[in-house]
Design an enzyme around this catalytic site. Sequence first.
Site, PDB file in Angstrom:
ATOM      1  N   ARG A 196      28.827  85.187  43.428  1.00  0.00           N
ATOM      2  CA  ARG A 196      28.696  85.463  42.006  1.00  0.00           C
ATOM      3  C   ARG A 196      29.400  86.786  41.712  1.00  0.00           C
ATOM      4  O   ARG A 196      29.462  87.671  42.563  1.00  0.00           O
ATOM      5  CB  ARG A 196      27.223  85.557  41.587  1.00  0.00           C
ATOM      6  CG  ARG A 196      26.502  84.224  41.488  1.00  0.00           C
ATOM      7  CD  ARG A 196      26.979  83.423  40.282  1.00  0.00           C
ATOM      8  NE  ARG A 196      26.222  82.195  40.063  1.00  0.00           N
ATOM      9  CZ  ARG A 196      26.554  81.016  40.542  1.00  0.00           C
ATOM     10  NH1 ARG A 196      27.618  80.886  41.321  1.00  0.00           N
ATOM     11  NH2 ARG A 196      25.823  79.947  40.261  1.00  0.00           N
ATOM     12  N   HIS A 218      36.647  80.466  38.860  1.00  0.00           N
ATOM     13  CA  HIS A 218      35.367  79.887  39.300  1.00  0.00           C
ATOM     14  C   HIS A 218      35.522  78.402  39.634  1.00  0.00           C
ATOM     15  O   HIS A 218      34.772  77.553  39.141  1.00  0.00           O
ATOM     16  CB  HIS A 218      34.291  80.086  38.221  1.00  0.00           C
ATOM     17  CG  HIS A 218      32.900  80.093  38.776  1.00  0.00           C
ATOM     18  ND1 HIS A 218      31.894  80.858  38.253  1.00  0.00           N
ATOM     19  CD2 HIS A 218      32.328  79.415  39.815  1.00  0.00           C
ATOM     20  CE1 HIS A 218      30.773  80.660  38.929  1.00  0.00           C
ATOM     21  NE2 HIS A 218      31.014  79.791  39.891  1.00  0.00           N
TER      22      HIS A 218
END
Length: 311
Positions: A226, A274
Amino acid sequence: MTTRILYYNEGENPDEWLSALAAAMPHADIRLWQEGDDAPADYALVWHPPDELLRNRRGLKAVFNLAAGVDALLSQGHLIPENVPVFRLEDAGMAIQMAEYATYATLRYYRRFDEYERQARMKVWDMLNPEVREHFTVGIMGMGVMGTAIARSLMPFRFPLRGWSRTRKEMDGVTCYYGNDQLTAFLDGLRLLICVLPLTPETAGILNLAHFRHLGHGACLINLGRGEHLVDDDLLCAMAEGRIRAATLDVTSSEPLPPEHPFWNHDNITITPHIAGLTFCQETVSQIARMIAAFERGEELSARVDRLAGY
């Protein structure tokens, strides 16, 4: 009684998912959540749901997160009764993607292809000194399903491999460390660090300058966890010091990464949007259908989230 399933998946085509869910669970009543829907549901299948979907929802037996990372859903944990379990995806086709991405990025740095790419843009023909395989130690932060898949994918290249996790793990061919007391020993002298940790209060900001300074000089970083794992300014400082020579970031603290962010203009930082482990519809639906069936039979599911641990 018919099983009632409530579905909401931000950013995905609901027609494809609803069709797949109906095929996998033909006897269930499956509906797409829409604003104002406060009818009972047995199961909620969600990704980034609005608070209204969860608030005071009657009849819930369980909530299934349509991804592996549960930090976003747990931020809404106050809306989910404590007796309602939360489950996450354990793989659903993501582990092999993460392994592909990590292997590509590792080999790119080990073979210095990133530097050859820059030379080619400058029309420079120059052979660089190769890395020494035996000294190119790769460390993987997070030895769950994703980290284990990455370690397995790197084994054929015979790099020295280390793994670090919150609790003790064992894996043939990997020197494993665990807990805060062993973190420094894990980091010491690494040539490449890969992060696939879950995001929890304990792991937020773990990719910081103090930890970077334990890496080998000129190390590389790959963050697939993350964005909040990384302290952005600390990475830039470590790169200015030469402690880290290059970084590949699939996740960033703000997504999309703002156009003015300095990462975009740094020659040695590679950004991807991502995409290291995408959630595929068919694989996800098959896993969710199996988990609901097992849950209905009263079986224990390994994908149950520990709300205190954060994953």
